[in-house]
Design a protein around this motif. Structure first.
Motif, PDB file in Angstrom:
ATOM      1  N   GLY A 134       0.822  -1.200   0.000  1.00 20.85           N
ATOM      2  CA  GLY A 134       0.000   0.000   0.000  1.00 20.85           C
ATOM      3  C   GLY A 134       0.855   1.249   0.000  1.00 20.85           C
ATOM      4  O   GLY A 134       1.985   1.244   0.466  1.00 20.85           O
ATOM      5  N   LEU A 135       0.293   2.292  -0.560  1.00 17.63           N
ATOM      6  CA  LEU A 135       0.971   3.581  -0.615  1.00 17.63           C
ATOM      7  C   LEU A 135      -0.105   4.652  -0.504  1.00 17.63           C
ATOM      8  O   LEU A 135      -1.085   4.630  -1.256  1.00 17.63           O
ATOM      9  N   SER A 136       0.061   5.553   0.446  1.00 19.89           N
ATOM     10  CA  SER A 136      -0.916   6.637   0.578  1.00 19.89           C
ATOM     11  C   SER A 136      -0.163   7.962   0.658  1.00 19.89           C
ATOM     12  O   SER A 136       0.928   8.039   1.204  1.00 19.89           O
ATOM     13  N   ILE A 137      -0.799   8.968   0.077  1.00 21.03           N
ATOM     14  CA  ILE A 137      -0.209  10.301   0.031  1.00 21.03           C
ATOM     15  C   ILE A 137      -1.224  11.273   0.604  1.00 21.03           C
ATOM     16  O   ILE A 137      -2.381  11.314   0.168  1.00 21.03           O
ATOM     17  N   ASP A 138      -0.781  12.050   1.577  1.00 23.41           N
ATOM     18  CA  ASP A 138      -1.648  13.061   2.188  1.00 23.41           C
ATOM     19  C   ASP A 138      -1.784  14.215   1.200  1.00 23.41           C
ATOM     20  O   ASP A 138      -0.803  14.884   0.880  1.00 23.41           O
ATOM     21  N   PRO A 139      -2.993  14.466   0.685  1.00 23.64           N
ATOM     22  CA  PRO A 139      -3.158  15.513  -0.328  1.00 23.64           C
ATOM     23  C   PRO A 139      -2.783  16.914   0.175  1.00 23.64           C
ATOM     24  O   PRO A 139      -2.320  17.744  -0.598  1.00 23.64           O
ATOM     25  N   ARG A 140      -2.923  17.168   1.469  1.00 20.68           N
ATOM     26  CA  ARG A 140      -2.533  18.484   2.002  1.00 20.68           C
ATOM     27  C   ARG A 140      -1.031  18.702   1.883  1.00 20.68           C
ATOM     28  O   ARG A 140      -0.575  19.818   1.728  1.00 20.68           O
ATOM     29  N   GLY A 141      -0.264  17.638   1.941  1.00 22.44           N
ATOM     30  CA  GLY A 141       1.184  17.749   1.847  1.00 22.44           C
ATOM     31  C   GLY A 141       1.683  17.961   0.441  1.00 22.44           C
ATOM     32  O   GLY A 141       2.832  18.355   0.231  1.00 22.44           O
ATOM     33  N   LEU A 142       0.845  17.701  -0.545  1.00 19.88           N
ATOM     34  CA  LEU A 142       1.252  17.842  -1.941  1.00 19.88           C
ATOM     35  C   LEU A 142       1.452  19.296  -2.351  1.00 19.88           C
ATOM     36  O   LEU A 142       2.160  19.575  -3.315  1.00 19.88           O
ATOM     37  N   ARG A 143       0.834  20.196  -1.631  1.00 19.48           N
ATOM     38  CA  ARG A 143       0.918  21.607  -2.005  1.00 19.48           C
ATOM     39  C   ARG A 143       2.353  22.120  -2.043  1.00 19.48           C
ATOM     40  O   ARG A 143       2.699  22.957  -2.866  1.00 19.48           O
ATOM     41  N   GLY A 144       3.189  21.607  -1.153  1.00 21.96           N
ATOM     42  CA  GLY A 144       4.559  22.102  -1.085  1.00 21.96           C
ATOM     43  C   GLY A 144       5.564  21.245  -1.829  1.00 21.96           C
ATOM     44  O   GLY A 144       6.764  21.487  -1.726  1.00 21.96           O
ATOM     45  N   LEU A 145       5.095  20.232  -2.588  1.00 20.07           N
ATOM     46  CA  LEU A 145       6.022  19.321  -3.268  1.00 20.07           C
ATOM     47  C   LEU A 145       5.863  19.388  -4.776  1.00 20.07           C
ATOM     48  O   LEU A 145       4.741  19.378  -5.284  1.00 20.07           O
ATOM     49  N   ASP A 146       6.976  19.395  -5.477  1.00 16.58           N
ATOM     50  CA  ASP A 146       6.906  19.222  -6.929  1.00 16.58           C
ATOM     51  C   ASP A 146       7.031  17.728  -7.212  1.00 16.58           C
ATOM     52  O   ASP A 146       7.147  16.907  -6.297  1.00 16.58           O
ATOM     53  N   HIS A 147       7.010  17.351  -8.481  1.00 15.37           N
ATOM     54  CA  HIS A 147       7.011  15.935  -8.834  1.00 15.37           C
ATOM     55  C   HIS A 147       8.309  15.231  -8.408  1.00 15.37           C
ATOM     56  O   HIS A 147       8.296  14.065  -8.031  1.00 15.37           O
ATOM     57  N   VAL A 148       9.422  15.905  -8.432  1.00 14.20           N
ATOM     58  CA  VAL A 148      10.699  15.296  -8.031  1.00 14.20           C
ATOM     59  C   VAL A 148      10.719  15.075  -6.515  1.00 14.20           C
ATOM     60  O   VAL A 148      11.136  14.013  -6.040  1.00 14.20           O
ATOM     61  N   GLN A 149      10.266  16.052  -5.763  1.00 11.20           N
ATOM     62  CA  GLN A 149      10.217  15.912  -4.308  1.00 11.20           C
ATOM     63  C   GLN A 149       9.230  14.818  -3.890  1.00 11.20           C
ATOM     64  O   GLN A 149       9.485  14.062  -2.946  1.00 11.20           O
ATOM     65  N   LEU A 150       8.121  14.727  -4.618  1.00  8.10           N
ATOM     66  CA  LEU A 150       7.144  13.681  -4.326  1.00  8.10           C
ATOM     67  C   LEU A 150       7.752  12.301  -4.582  1.00  8.10           C
ATOM     68  O   LEU A 150       7.598  11.386  -3.771  1.00  8.10           O
ATOM     69  N   ALA A 151       8.460  12.159  -5.694  1.00  5.62           N
ATOM     70  CA  ALA A 151       9.104  10.877  -5.999  1.00  5.62           C
ATOM     71  C   ALA A 151      10.100  10.517  -4.908  1.00  5.62           C
ATOM     72  O   ALA A 151      10.183   9.356  -4.472  1.00  5.62           O
ATOM     73  N   HIS A 152      10.871  11.492  -4.450  1.00  4.75           N
ATOM     74  CA  HIS A 152      11.841  11.253  -3.389  1.00  4.75           C
ATOM     75  C   HIS A 152      11.136  10.852  -2.089  1.00  4.75           C
ATOM     76  O   HIS A 152      11.589   9.939  -1.383  1.00  4.75           O
ATOM     77  N   ALA A 153      10.023  11.501  -1.768  1.00  3.84           N
ATOM     78  CA  ALA A 153       9.260  11.172  -0.563  1.00  3.84           C
ATOM     79  C   ALA A 153       8.716   9.746  -0.637  1.00  3.84           C
ATOM     80  O   ALA A 153       8.722   9.022   0.367  1.00  3.84           O
ATOM     81  N   VAL A 154       8.255   9.336  -1.817  1.00  5.63           N
ATOM     82  CA  VAL A 154       7.765   7.967  -2.003  1.00  5.63           C
ATOM     83  C   VAL A 154       8.902   6.975  -1.761  1.00  5.63           C
ATOM     84  O   VAL A 154       8.740   5.971  -1.054  1.00  5.63           O
ATOM     85  N   GLN A 155      10.061   7.247  -2.330  1.00  2.00           N
ATOM     86  CA  GLN A 155      11.208   6.362  -2.131  1.00  2.00           C
ATOM     87  C   GLN A 155      11.589   6.273  -0.658  1.00  2.00           C
ATOM     88  O   GLN A 155      11.889   5.177  -0.150  1.00  2.00           O
TER      89      GLN A 155
END
Length: 131
Positions: A62-83
């Motif tokens: 499973g993988l979940s992402i808090d949508p409120r946290g997405l506001r401060g992340l670009d796609h590269v930062q999001l990928a890094h957070a997932v990793q």
């Protein structure tokens, strides 16, 4: 030296006993690993935006992402957070696996804490090395 003499006198019986014990350890380990497969272990990235869950064998469940946290992340930062979240979940799985193996091994007689995880250490020292 007494264990070496006992092994020489009862070699085949001692070897049979050792093989039976090893077979029992193998069965117990397989059962523990099967049970671990059913567990779900979680990890999050440092910001807490991404949460990953893995099985006891390390498979991503499973993988979940808090949508409120997405506001401060670009796609590269999001990928890094997932990793990072997946890596944290894998570390949790590794820690749990270590616990399971340590519980199965238990402290060996006549061993120090450094080598207590090896269930054959006492046997090898006493019988084969003559310590």
């Amino acid at each position: 030296m007494r264990d070496v003499k006992a092994f020489a006198a009862n070699g085949p019986e001692d070897l049979t006993r050792l093989l039976r014990e090893a077979d029992g350890w193998n069965r117990a380990l397989n059962e523990a690993l099967s049970g671990l497969e059913e567990e779900r272990l979680a990890g999050t990235d440092p910001s807490g935006v991404v949460r990953a869950e893995v099985s006891g064998s390390g498979r991503l469940r499973g993988l979940s992402i808090d949508p409120r946290g997405l506001r401060g992340l670009d796609h590269v930062q999001l990928a890094h957070a997932v990793q990072e979240a997946i890596a944290a979940a894998h570390r949790a799985m590794g820690d749990r696996l270590t616990e399971v193996v340590e519980d199965l091994a238990g402290p060996a007689r006549g061993t120090t804490s450094a080598d207590a995880a090896d269930p054959l250490d006492g046997y090898i020292r006493n019988v084969l090395l003559g310590d």
